[in-house]
Design an enzyme around this catalytic site. Sequence first.
Site, PDB file in Angstrom:
ATOM      1  N   GLY A  29       0.830  -1.209   0.000  1.00  0.00           N
ATOM      2  CA  GLY A  29       0.000   0.000   0.000  1.00  0.00           C
ATOM      3  C   GLY A  29       0.864   1.259   0.000  1.00  0.00           C
ATOM      4  O   GLY A  29       2.084   1.187   0.152  1.00  0.00           O
ATOM      5  N   SER A  30       0.214   2.405  -0.129  1.00  0.00           N
ATOM      6  CA  SER A  30       0.971   3.653  -0.304  1.00  0.00           C
ATOM      7  C   SER A  30       1.729   4.057   0.969  1.00  0.00           C
ATOM      8  O   SER A  30       2.800   4.653   0.879  1.00  0.00           O
ATOM      9  CB  SER A  30       0.032   4.774  -0.746  1.00  0.00           C
ATOM     10  N   ALA A  83      -3.384  -0.122   6.777  1.00  0.00           N
ATOM     11  CA  ALA A  83      -4.751  -0.653   6.880  1.00  0.00           C
ATOM     12  C   ALA A  83      -5.715   0.349   6.260  1.00  0.00           C
ATOM     13  O   ALA A  83      -5.381   1.528   6.084  1.00  0.00           O
ATOM     14  CB  ALA A  83      -5.127  -0.903   8.335  1.00  0.00           C
ATOM     15  N   GLU A 103      -0.869 -10.763   3.026  1.00  0.00           N
ATOM     16  CA  GLU A 103      -0.737  -9.972   4.257  1.00  0.00           C
ATOM     17  C   GLU A 103      -1.178 -10.784   5.473  1.00  0.00           C
ATOM     18  O   GLU A 103      -0.562 -10.719   6.538  1.00  0.00           O
ATOM     19  CB  GLU A 103      -1.569  -8.694   4.139  1.00  0.00           C
ATOM     20  N   LYS A 121      -7.852   6.846   9.042  1.00  0.00           N
ATOM     21  CA  LYS A 121      -8.204   5.420   9.025  1.00  0.00           C
ATOM     22  C   LYS A 121      -8.848   4.948  10.332  1.00  0.00           C
ATOM     23  O   LYS A 121      -9.317   3.817  10.419  1.00  0.00           O
ATOM     24  CB  LYS A 121      -6.955   4.569   8.766  1.00  0.00           C
TER      25      LYS A 121
HETATM   26  C1  5RP Z   1      -3.266  -3.531   0.815  1.00  0.00           C
HETATM   27  C2  5RP Z   1      -3.630  -3.023   2.152  1.00  0.00           C
HETATM   28  C3  5RP Z   1      -3.142  -1.681   2.541  1.00  0.00           C
HETATM   29  O1  5RP Z   1      -2.414  -1.773   3.723  1.00  0.00           O
HETATM   30  C4  5RP Z   1      -4.338  -0.792   2.733  1.00  0.00           C
HETATM   31  O2  5RP Z   1      -5.116  -0.778   1.568  1.00  0.00           O
HETATM   32  C5  5RP Z   1      -3.910   0.639   3.078  1.00  0.00           C
HETATM   33  O3  5RP Z   1      -3.283   1.213   1.977  1.00  0.00           O
HETATM   34  P1  5RP Z   1      -2.733   2.692   1.963  1.00  0.00           P
HETATM   35  O4  5RP Z   1      -1.525   2.734   2.836  1.00  0.00           O
HETATM   36  O5  5RP Z   1      -2.430   2.946   0.503  1.00  0.00           O
HETATM   37  O6  5RP Z   1      -3.825   3.611   2.446  1.00  0.00           O
HETATM   38  O7  5RP Z   1      -4.299  -3.670   2.934  1.00  0.00           O
HETATM   39  O8  5RP Z   1      -3.891  -4.764   0.538  1.00  0.00           O
END
Ligand code: 5RP
Length: 221
Positions: A29-30, A83, A103, A121
Amino acid sequence: MTQDELKTMVAKAALDYVPRKGILGVGSGSTVVKFIEQLGKSGIHIDGAVSSSVKTTHLLEKIGVEVLDPNDVEGYDVYIDGADEVDPNFNLIKGGGACLTREKILTSMASKFVCIVDKSKLVDTLGAFPLPVEVIPMGREQVIRQLRKVTGGDPVLRKGCITDNGCQIVDVRGLEITDPIALEDAINAIPGVVTVGLFARRGAEVVLYSEEDGVQVRKRA
Ligand code: 5RP
């Protein structure tokens, strides 16, 4: 402060949790992309890593980290990942980036899951973010019918998304998850489900979240 800056802030704070010996588990994820950037800049040496996605593997290798096959690792100390939602009891929704199965495997192998998020979040009750479910393609429509019955929500196929495992993602919208463990178990029991992106039976041990004033730490008692 932008969300991007908040992600960088929490990514930097996560460096304190990187073990100086042994291997590290790295999610996707980012926010994790920011973490890998910070790890590269930090000069911290790690013995190796296990990775939850092809993209993460590529980024880790680019900063000189050896990526190991999880089959060759019995367990390890720290898993760092983002997350999509985090509730006050350390339960999570994950899988917005479609990497939920790997994961969950890496989470199950770790002694400590350090979850890194920005404050957007944090929620009181999980479910506003559509709950990702990875499914075996030949059973997809049956899984969708069952998800409708079991969750009472609205399952929608994520178009154009094939996971690193060659499967598909169904996102269940319109949920208010008051009993995350029961829902995780019920969805896991549907034939054709590979993984549900509810991390409740095993959530995070530590949540780091960034807000304007800095990074806050929540630890499971
Ligand atoms: C990927 C995930 C990521 O951790 C989740 O989507 C959060 O992503 P981001 O840091 O881009 O907000 O579960 O499968």
